[in-house]
Design an enzyme around this catalytic site. Structure first.
Site, PDB file in Angstrom:
ATOM      1  N   ASP A  95      34.624  50.010  39.407  1.00 47.72           N
ATOM      2  CA  ASP A  95      35.840  50.728  38.992  1.00 47.72           C
ATOM      3  C   ASP A  95      35.676  52.248  39.032  1.00 47.72           C
ATOM      4  OD1 ASP A  95      36.851  48.148  38.331  1.00 47.72           O
ATOM      5  OD2 ASP A  95      35.948  48.303  36.351  1.00 47.72           O
TER       6      ASP A  95
ATOM      7  N   GLU B  25      45.544  44.111  38.524  1.00 51.53           N
ATOM      8  CA  GLU B  25      45.097  45.132  37.573  1.00 51.53           C
ATOM      9  C   GLU B  25      44.665  46.365  38.354  1.00 51.53           C
ATOM     10  OE1 GLU B  25      41.992  43.091  35.428  1.00 51.53           O
ATOM     11  OE2 GLU B  25      40.758  42.839  37.189  1.00 51.53           O
TER      12      GLU B  25
END
Ligand code: NAG
Ligand code: NAG
Ligand code: NAG
Ligand code: NAG
Ligand code: NAG
Length: 326
Positions: free
Chosen positions: A33, A217
């Protein structure tokens, strides 16, 4: 529409131009991420998921050095939400000499989650101030937003989850997209004076799908020329080379809604055009962020190979009106 095969060829060709393989691409750096910023001196920073949030720096955007943690002494305000101090999916913005860093605290499979804001003038490990909580969710809280319950067998897990923040600055207006796995991506209006949501901020739905339990997401909204582009990660992260993440987009002329994919399907109705999926030895690319650098928009993400999870960096070509990985 670009086929996966074409995308694979394109990506492979340009990956081998820019880099010789995962190690060369990443400076052999392992993370999840990522979010990338560049300070006034030209130094690059990548922030990523980890205990205390990991900071890596680079002078050339290729070779990365682990510098340390945002919170080397821990972040007790997150303990209620996080597992063993692991903080997720930071999002950096460098503005007027300061780093604004949004990040989340959560655990897999639970809606009990929160998003926080930190600031720093240097980006250095430990040199950060805690600016407060943006929002939190619990198993009893769906933000009071009228989202469609998509998993009727288990409505408690069908609600929103306060994870994966991403700040969009659009002139004088600030927006934070977030969420959410089961119920898709939402947006909050942010007060530019302190980076926190306005008290009466609505929760605005940006995207939602119904397949695969709604798995979506890691949003990032990027404004380029006449459009806002909403990037999302579909399907599943973090299962080694069984990870199924893939990067999808839609675009709109408004930051707060009306996103459609290349075929005209609304992102609130399951739309999403593939930008980057599994190809060659690159598995499950996702957790992405987009940064405008001197040579144009840059996509940063993580991906898996049999050797682990790595930082991916590619340029994006928006000349057709839809981003293509180059
Ligand atoms: C990359 O890092 C891994 C794990 O630390 C190590 O085993 C591997 O030899 C490294 N590869 C290179 C090319 O440095
Ligand atoms: C937290 O760390 C402890 C000790 O390393 C470990 O046993 C436990 O499984 C961890 N919990 C989670 C949720 O990762
Ligand atoms: C960050 O570092 C600068 C320079 O060393 C120092 O003046 C400042 O107080 C530090 N801020 C925090 C929050 O640690
Ligand atoms: C949810 O929002 C609606 C409309 O703003 C309001 O009428 C209602 O009272 C709210 N419900 C809760 C539980 O806050
Ligand atoms: C991870 O991948 C394995 C092998 O494909 C699969 O059996 C398992 O269910 C996956 N786990 C999760 C949490 O998706």
């Amino acid at each position: 529409m670009l086929s996966l095969a074409t995308l694979t060829l394109l990506t492979f060709a340009t990956l081998s131009y820019a880099i010789a393989g995962p190690d060369a691409l990443t400076g052999n750096t392992t993370l999840h991420d990522p979010s990338m910023c560049r300070d006034d001196s030209g130094k690059y920073f990548v922030f990523s998921t980890g205990v205390g949030i990991e900071i890596r720096t680079s002078t050339d955007r290729t070779a990365w050095t682990l510098a340390g943690k945002v919170w080397p002494e821990g972040a007790p305000w997150t303990d209620k939400y996080a597992a063993n101090g692991s903080l997720w999916a930071p999002d950096c913005t460098y503005l007027n000499g300061e780093f604004w860093l949004y990040y989340s605290a959560s655990t897999s499979g639970s809606r009990k989650s929160a998003i926080f804001l930190a600031k720093s003038s240097t980006g250095a490990p430990g040199n950060w101030t805690h600016e407060g909580m943006i929002t939190s969710t619990s198993r009893f809280n769906n933000y009071n937003v009228s989202v469609q319950v998509i998993n009727s067998e288990n409505p408690l897990t069908a609600w929103i989850k306060a994870i994966d923040p991403n700040l969009l600055i659009d002139g004088g207006k600030w927006y934070l997209s977030l969420g959410s796995f089961w119920t898709g991506i939402k947006s909050l209006n942010i007060n530019p004076s302190n980076g926190l949501p306005f008290d009466d901020s609505d929760v605005i739905p940006l995207a939602q799908r119904t397949e695969n339990n709604g798995a979506m997401e890691g949003s990032a909204v990027f404004k380029f020329k006449n459009h806002y582009y909403l990037f999302t990660s579909w399907d599943h992260c973090c299962n080694g080379t069984s990870s199924t993440y893939n990067i999808r987009i839609g675009r709109s002329t408004s930051p707060t809604g009306g996103y459609v994919d290349k075929s005209g399907v609304a992102l609130t109705d399951g739309g999403g055009t593939l930008v980057l999926g599994t190809h060659d030895n690159i598995v499950g690319p996702g957790g992405q962020d987009i940064m405008l650098d001197a040579d144009g928009p840059i996509l940063v993400y993580h991906y898996y190979t049999p050797d682990g999870n790595f930082l991916g960096i590619n340029r994006l070509d928006f000349s057709s009106g839809w981003p293509v990985v180059v």
